[in-house]
Design an enzyme around this catalytic site. Sequence first.
Site, PDB file in Angstrom:
ATOM      1  N   HIS A 456       0.828  -1.204   0.000  1.00  0.00           N
ATOM      2  CA  HIS A 456       0.000   0.000   0.000  1.00  0.00           C
ATOM      3  C   HIS A 456       0.863   1.254   0.000  1.00  0.00           C
ATOM      4  CE1 HIS A 456      -3.960  -2.019   1.360  1.00  0.00           C
ATOM      5  NE2 HIS A 456      -3.946  -1.779   0.074  1.00  0.00           N
ATOM      6  N   GLU A 691      -6.002  -7.577 -30.268  1.00  0.00           N
ATOM      7  CA  GLU A 691      -5.312  -7.883 -29.011  1.00  0.00           C
ATOM      8  C   GLU A 691      -5.042  -9.366 -28.847  1.00  0.00           C
ATOM      9  OE1 GLU A 691      -7.601  -6.270 -25.751  1.00  0.00           O
ATOM     10  OE2 GLU A 691      -9.494  -6.838 -26.661  1.00  0.00           O
ATOM     11  N   ASP A 715      -3.181  -6.797 -23.864  1.00  0.00           N
ATOM     12  CA  ASP A 715      -3.479  -8.207 -24.103  1.00  0.00           C
ATOM     13  C   ASP A 715      -2.618  -8.781 -25.220  1.00  0.00           C
ATOM     14  OD1 ASP A 715      -5.387  -9.210 -22.236  1.00  0.00           O
ATOM     15  OD2 ASP A 715      -6.810  -7.763 -23.046  1.00  0.00           O
ATOM     16  N   CYS A 762      -4.455   1.521 -28.215  1.00  0.00           N
ATOM     17  CA  CYS A 762      -5.125   1.970 -26.994  1.00  0.00           C
ATOM     18  C   CYS A 762      -4.650   1.195 -25.772  1.00  0.00           C
ATOM     19  CB  CYS A 762      -6.640   1.882 -27.124  1.00  0.00           C
ATOM     20  SG  CYS A 762      -7.252   0.211 -27.347  1.00  0.00           S
TER      21      CYS A 762
HETATM   22  C1  PEP Z   1      -5.468  -3.876 -24.079  1.00  0.00           C
HETATM   23  O1  PEP Z   1      -5.593  -5.099 -23.926  1.00  0.00           O
HETATM   24  O2  PEP Z   1      -4.410  -3.340 -24.452  1.00  0.00           O
HETATM   25  C2  PEP Z   1      -6.593  -2.984 -23.792  1.00  0.00           C
HETATM   26  C3  PEP Z   1      -6.527  -1.698 -24.049  1.00  0.00           C
HETATM   27  O3  PEP Z   1      -7.672  -3.518 -23.183  1.00  0.00           O
HETATM   28  P1  PEP Z   1      -7.736  -3.856 -21.628  1.00  0.00           P
HETATM   29  O4  PEP Z   1      -6.484  -3.319 -20.997  1.00  0.00           O
HETATM   30  O5  PEP Z   1      -8.967  -3.221 -21.119  1.00  0.00           O
HETATM   31  O6  PEP Z   1      -7.792  -5.345 -21.626  1.00  0.00           O
HETATM   32 MG    MG Z   2      -7.569  -5.957 -23.651  1.00  0.00          MG
END
Ligand code: PEP
Ligand code: MG
Length: 833
Positions: A456, A691, A715, A762
């Site tokens: 923490h 992903e 992912d 993303c």
């Molecule tokens: C990813 O997998 O990069 C992604 C943006 O989705 P999440 O992190 O929500 O799995």
């Molecule tokens: Mg993802």
Amino acid sequence: MATDLMLRAPLDGWAAPLAEVPDPVFAEAMLGDGLAIDPTGSVLHAPCAAVVVTIHAARHAVTLRAAGGLELLLHIGLETVALNGEGFEAHVVDGQKVEAGDRLISFDLELLAGRAKSLISPVVITNLGDYAIAERMSDRLVAVGEPLLRLAHVAAAPIEEAASPALEITRRIIVPLPHGLHARPAARVADCARGFRAESAVTRAGRRASTRSPVALMSLGLQKDDEATLSASGPDAEAALSALAALIEGGMGESAAPEPVMAPPKPAAAPTKAGVLAGVTAAPGLAIGRAVHLTQQEIAVAEDGQGAAQEETALAAALAQVGGEIGEILKREADPVRRDIHAAHLALLKDPELADEARRRIGEGRSAGFAWRAAIGGFAEALGALADRRMAERVADLRDLERRVLTVLAGGDADGPEIPAGAILLADEILPSQLMAIAPNRLAGLCTAGGGPTSHVAILAAAMGLPAVVAVGAGLAAVGDGATLILDADAGTLQAAPDAAALEAAQRKLAARADRQAAARAAAGQPSRLADGAPLPVLANLGSLAEAQAAVGAGAEGSGLLRTEFLFLDRETPPDEDEQAERYQAIADALEGRPLVIRLLDIGGDKAAPYLPMATEENPALGVRGVRLALRRPTLLRSQLRAILRVSGRCSLMIPMVSRLDEVRAVRAALDEARRDLGVTGRLDLGVMIETPAAAVIADQIAAEVDFLSIGTNDLTQYALAMDRGNPELAAEVDGLEPAVLRLISQTCEGGRRHALGTSVCGALAGDLAAIPILIGLGVGRLSMATAAIPEAKALIRTLSPNACRALATQALEQTSAAAVRALCEPFRTGGG
Ligand code: PEP
Ligand code: MG
């Protein structure tokens, strides 16, 4: 024959449910069930015939023992212990027999009205003995002596219980929680168990823990995918077993570690120079400052108690006070990181097994302080011995509670340490409450001999923007108080008494960093463009309306990923279409006309939703998650598609976890149907998250049928490297700059280009300053990242030339490790590209 017992009002005033007492220790019945009275009179009377067990030294509370093992605590006002007896007069002494209506304590109502937190006075049954509460006279005015609580004598088991099987029923469970049964889920299990009369337990490898005890549950060390046995016996055993199993197996909305803004913490390199201590990065950054050691003063406690009743009362009062303090802080605390930590501490403090263990030792003649320390020590030892670092790091939270309760018992105050501004704090270990007591911005850095990067304290330091290095070892003690230090938390090192050259270099780096960040923030509102003026939009990843509002302020040019599953985690039932439409619309409105990419629910794997209990899977990361789940739950999919279609604004829709083209086609068909049903004719772009390695490899086929591609590097990296993104042991290795991942990104961009589609990123890589030039060089046209990363990302992009990025990307694809790729990127990060 034993009969029912009537407890009579001990005070004139308004009788209210205990839940209305503004102190969670009473309101959540931590000390027991009962009622409260908001007094209009100023004399506390005995509610029944009893023996006075103790009058508290501050004369604000009294405990009584009545027939049939019944025990009562009468507490005048809240936080009145602090008055130290002022305004109170006791009419009885310990051990005295009293009859119903006898005067116990008189008090100065006016003085209390001005000085106490509240006048409301709990009447708590700390031990029901042979009774059960049969009737409460609350929400009315009562006068002393009028009926208040009717207790039914139940020493002979009620018929229902006698008829119910004493037999224990059991069920096998597999823990789906990404971080195992740690503090938060353990507290939820305990809460759930308390709602049933059945006794229930979790057993693993021959060790059994009561479900009512979060600490005992944690000390089982249950990790993700571990198998355990849930058992219950008693009147509502079956219902308890199903509720507990559904709660645990449903995953409780636990997700893996939040997306890091920058590269994840890395273990430090071994020290290269004398005077340099190496540890582990807990929160990144660089600091120069003077050493200040925080030494924990040992709180002395007497081993022997002064009578069990007195010690028990003292412990109960101290627990109540600390619980009350944490409850108060929780009410005011807006910061989600700090709220979570306080809530975890409150759950630990409420643990019945901790209190039972302390009471057991008090029964053996120990003092309250000694018993509390010993009880904490036993549990700390059990947690510390667990292989799971996250559990072992909860020991600091237990020690924190040990210290706070002992401080109250010793009559001291728990003020934070006095730290000169700009200091680098050195400690064997610092407790979360101590760090929270130090004003943000007061410290320059933090370095501890022990601790770990998932404690923490580490989480707090990161949230405070405080550079922190942990686990540097015993060498820290040799650093002199007042010595000049360089704390390089990026590298995980602490340098004591640096020479003039090292100091000057660190000062230059620090000044340049501060200038860069200030300039980046000042220019964050400008459109994001490359050095040649070509637009390279920077957007924000969102999970809530508040994040959307913050993102706009930080310069986000829209959102490239709205994680819709995060909007609906704290609930037991799925949101209906209207509610979804309303929430999405609010976010679209907050973005004020900027684009918004709404991702279909991505539940499963590391993301669970309490309202969608899923069957236990051997390997949930490869199981029914993302689009696979959506296609198996057509009603859920339909309502989400309809809700998104109803949003006005620049929205598009994105499908998570695609690995085959037929999944995209199935969603397209469902979307067309929803569109027809609603009579919607406007445009809604449909995109796919890339992903999985499969999706990257067939990106050209997918691109032929959709409007955009967006790479989820979190992912994609986990699946390409076959490394769990939530495993803290692998955190430093799950690096999206591995050449294998870069080649998949390159292939995706190429697939998009063939069909004239733009490709975005993303995942967390989009906000990693080292990765940005390579991603742009590979052909990524839009980046969506955590809001905190936006200003610096935009500032970096302004310095990048497309040609240099392309050359860098070509070189990066040929490297043989992520480290080599990161080394290539270094000149770009510092503006030399
Ligand atoms: C990813 O997998 O990069 C992604 C943006 O989705 P999440 O992190 O929500 O799995
Ligand atoms: Mg993802």
